[in-house]
Design a protein around this motif. Structure first.
Motif, PDB file in Angstrom:
ATOM      1  N   ALA A 107      -6.999  65.809 -19.555  1.00 17.49           N
ATOM      2  CA  ALA A 107      -7.164  67.012 -18.881  1.00 17.49           C
ATOM      3  C   ALA A 107      -7.071  66.886 -17.318  1.00 17.49           C
ATOM      4  CB  ALA A 107      -8.500  67.661 -19.038  1.00 17.49           C
ATOM      5  N   LEU A 112      -3.917  65.543 -15.480  1.00 14.33           N
ATOM      6  CA  LEU A 112      -2.888  66.864 -15.791  1.00 14.33           C
ATOM      7  C   LEU A 112      -3.083  68.117 -14.251  1.00 14.33           C
ATOM      8  CD1 LEU A 112      -0.300  67.822 -16.802  1.00 14.33           C
ATOM      9  CD2 LEU A 112      -2.567  68.777 -18.616  1.00 14.33           C
ATOM     10  N   LEU A 137       1.779  74.246 -26.683  1.00 13.63           N
ATOM     11  CA  LEU A 137       0.460  73.573 -26.101  1.00 13.63           C
ATOM     12  C   LEU A 137      -0.628  73.389 -26.825  1.00 13.63           C
ATOM     13  CD1 LEU A 137       1.395  74.825 -22.687  1.00 13.63           C
ATOM     14  CD2 LEU A 137       1.611  72.961 -22.931  1.00 13.63           C
ATOM     15  N   VAL A 194      -3.462  70.170 -25.237  1.00 15.52           N
ATOM     16  CA  VAL A 194      -3.643  71.144 -23.930  1.00 15.52           C
ATOM     17  C   VAL A 194      -4.636  71.847 -23.868  1.00 15.52           C
ATOM     18  CG1 VAL A 194      -2.498  71.001 -22.492  1.00 15.52           C
ATOM     19  CG2 VAL A 194      -1.870  69.256 -24.014  1.00 15.52           C
ATOM     20  N   LEU A 209       0.360  76.154 -17.260  1.00 11.10           N
ATOM     21  CA  LEU A 209      -0.950  75.170 -17.408  1.00 11.10           C
ATOM     22  C   LEU A 209      -1.487  75.363 -16.267  1.00 11.10           C
ATOM     23  CD1 LEU A 209       1.207  72.206 -18.661  1.00 11.10           C
ATOM     24  CD2 LEU A 209      -0.336  73.762 -19.908  1.00 11.10           C
ATOM     25  N   ASN A 267      -9.427  66.838 -23.756  1.00  7.22           N
ATOM     26  CA  ASN A 267      -8.747  65.895 -23.667  1.00  7.22           C
ATOM     27  C   ASN A 267      -8.076  65.330 -22.479  1.00  7.22           C
ATOM     28  OD1 ASN A 267      -5.507  65.265 -22.872  1.00  7.22           O
ATOM     29  ND2 ASN A 267      -4.963  66.839 -25.586  1.00  7.22           N
TER      30      ASN A 267
END
Length: 193
Positions: free
Chosen positions: A80, A83, A54, A59, A20, A77
């Protein structure tokens, strides 16, 4: 199954954090499953399984070009931005330091040490307040300082760079380097060169 993430315990594993972080800290780029597997030193099937989860959660976005599966962060998203901030603070060094240091001449090897490396290795403790980076080589100090400042901007925390010569790193006579070697070290991938 991998151990739970100590850097961001909300994640299933450090691999998910690294994956990620790479995608969210390079939001304008697309990466193939093969590229990500190579970069993160795992199999393509492992990356595919994580990306399936994901992608299902919206995501990560994927695009297919024939057999090629291209991936990117879903910046639309609502999660985003926060995160991305969490990932920069936790797994950001994995995604940011290699590309910055690869651009600096004279860096032979680079490692993250200290509290960040300890948490990455699974040691319990408080979240790291800074990132300690050991450079092995003969890089220009100003170039290293510029790279550290750029990393600080992207990671949201102080980045401390300590450079040693290849000879000092290999000798084993320095008490500081002996203590660094005795604790967890995270090698920084400089293959962006």
């Amino acid at each position: 199954m991998q151990a739970q993430s100590r850097l961001l315990p909300l994640l299933r594993s450090p691999l998910v954090g690294e994956l990620l972080a790479w995608l969210f800290l390079h939001p304008d780029e697309q990466y193939s499953v093969t590229e990500l597997a190579h970069r993160l030193h795992v199999s393509q099937s492992t990356i595919s399984r994580e990306v399936d989860r994901l992608s299902e959660a919206d995501v990560v976005r994927e695009e297919r070009r024939g057999n090629l599966r291209l991936l990117r962060a879903n910046i639309d998203n609502p999660l985003a931005r926060p995160l991305g901030e969490l990932l920069a603070l936790t797994y950001g060094p994995v995604a940011v330091l290699g590309e910055l240091l690869a651009a600096v001449g004279g860096v032979d090897e680079a490692y993250v040490y200290g509290s960040w490396a300890a948490r990455y290795a699974g040691e319990q403790g408080p979240p790291p307040r800074d990132i300690d980076v050991l450079i092995v080589g003969a890089a220009d100090e100003d170039d290293l300082a510029d790279a550290a400042r750029a990393a600080e901007q992207r990671l949201g925390r102080e980045v401390n760079v300590h450079q040693v010569s290849a000879r000092a790193w290999g000798s084993g006579n320095d008490p500081f380097l002996t203590s660094v070697r005795a604790r967890p070290l995270y090698p920084i991938d400089l293959s962006e060169r």
